[in-house]
Enzyme design. Sequence first.
Site: not given
Ligand code: TEU
Length: 546
Positions: A99, A201, A243, A317-318
């Site tokens: 990642d 990311d 992403e 994971h989000d």
């Molecule tokens: O996520 C990008 C992101 O935009 C998400 O956090 C999204 O905004 C949110 O989950 C929606 O409510 C990436 C990673 O996947 C995330 O785990 C990180 O927190 C974020 O970037 C910052 O690195």
Amino acid sequence: SPDTRWWHSAVIYQVYPRSFHDSNGDGIGDIPGITSKLDYLKQLGIDVIWLSPICRSPMDDNGYDISDYQDVAPEFGTLDDFDRLVSDAKDRGIGIMLDLVVNHTSDEHPWFVQSRSGSNNQFRDFYIWRRPAPDGGPPNGLQSSFGGSAWTFDEVTQEYYLHLFSQRQPDLNWENPKVRAEIYRMMNWWLARGIVGFRMDVIDYIGKQVDQEIVTDGPHLHEYLQEMSANTFGQRDIVTVGEAWSATPASALLYSGHDRRELSMVFQFEHVTRQWDDVFGKWRPKPFDLVELKAVFGKWQLALAHDGWNSLFWGNHDLPRAVSRYGDAKGYRVQSAKMLATVLHLLKGTPFIYQGEEIGMTNIPFSSIEQYRDIETLNMHRLHLQAGHSSEEFIQGANQSGRDNARTPMQWTAGPHGGFSTAVPWIEVNENFETINAENAMKDDGSIWNHYRTLIDLRKRHAVIVYGDYQSWFDQHPDVYVYVRTLGRERIVVVASFSSQEITLDLPAELALNGIALVSNYAPVETVERHMTLKPFEAFAVLVTD
Ligand code: TEU
Ligand code: CA
């Protein structure tokens, strides 16, 4: 059509290391824990493991805040542990995808420690600093994804620094060629360790233009990605996925067009965001709407039919657990999870499986904010209270959409802590681990796990799944998803019900076909009848050769 690439037919499994398996009894998942589960993943049939960040980090955002890009976080293990994972995975035909978190670093990264120490420091322009606005406040109105202003005032040099995520995740200044050179050097250092890919990311943020506030899809984005490719993975057969919450079909063709020399594919999130509340976003998700989902999937299948490449995923994971968001975790958990797997894995694109999805893990019904760990959830809860709303109301939303739903420990057995750890884990294990766990699933021919194995195996054996054209039917039907994949003389007809009721369906004559039963979550189906009654969440696929 684009030349064939190995990752066109690959299936990628996402591991969130903190929650996958704890090998040393500290309640936190780690790299040796992943290595100990490689046979489980090999039996599932996956080709690549995407590891969420493993680098040294204060863990403000569980590793998406990196303080040393070239060392493993001690709680996850050592570089030797990582090299062993790469080698043992390779012995099983599995590659490791890292990642890449380079839109920002941790505020504990030496670059930022230097940068904030003085206006003339050589690392000052590694980050984005601005003088206060005339009223002394933030330079502009940019907001952080994790709540509040994206600017934090730094006393030492009396300026604000930009952080589009947490205050402890300062944005790197990608306009600085020294930053880009350092990132490329680091990427090559990891490529030399034998990885097969990168997940990138928030890659749509790196082209940002701060004044006039263009955050995603900025003017330099594709210029930087082409420069990154040319300087790192471009000459190797590496798979890359960016992403990009801002991606559209048009931009996806720029990211992943076969002659663009940028990325293999992107994660787009339209099927997620179009079902969020217009004001409260994910904290008030709309009731699931299948017509909406089919419209988004169909749009993306057709847009990238002849160039570019789709990623396919329900969760990560989000995001909330797939069976809780799109299926029926309470009534028909097993059937609806199998149906979701069938619908996704027979589309065109590279499927991603999020850890636990393959055994139908569900959202977790936390009742108090103390049970939550995610910085986004905790920040938003605080802002929600400050706005005068109740904790209970916020927790209803967090129960549905909070990121911790996907971060509870992987459920391996019915034993203590679900076999994840011998210690109390960093976050609670879902109480349903006694029935929902990998050990039970592997012993049960009718399990969701075995259904995923079947689907992964089919992708290896039928080019029509990997390269076939897509056509959908019944686009306005609220409960049924029907699509056909065609390649040469082969056709696959996929029929899926998203309803807990029996559904009768009158199919057009051209779909009434005889073939081979490929996969089903009830009895095998070889003949698509003109008049069919679908059982609750019934999903099947028939292979027809003209
Ligand atoms: O996520 C990008 C992101 O935009 C998400 O956090 C999204 O905004 C949110 O989950 C929606 O409510 C990436 C990673 O996947 C995330 O785990 C990180 O927190 C974020 O970037 C910052 O690195
Ligand atoms: Ca551990």
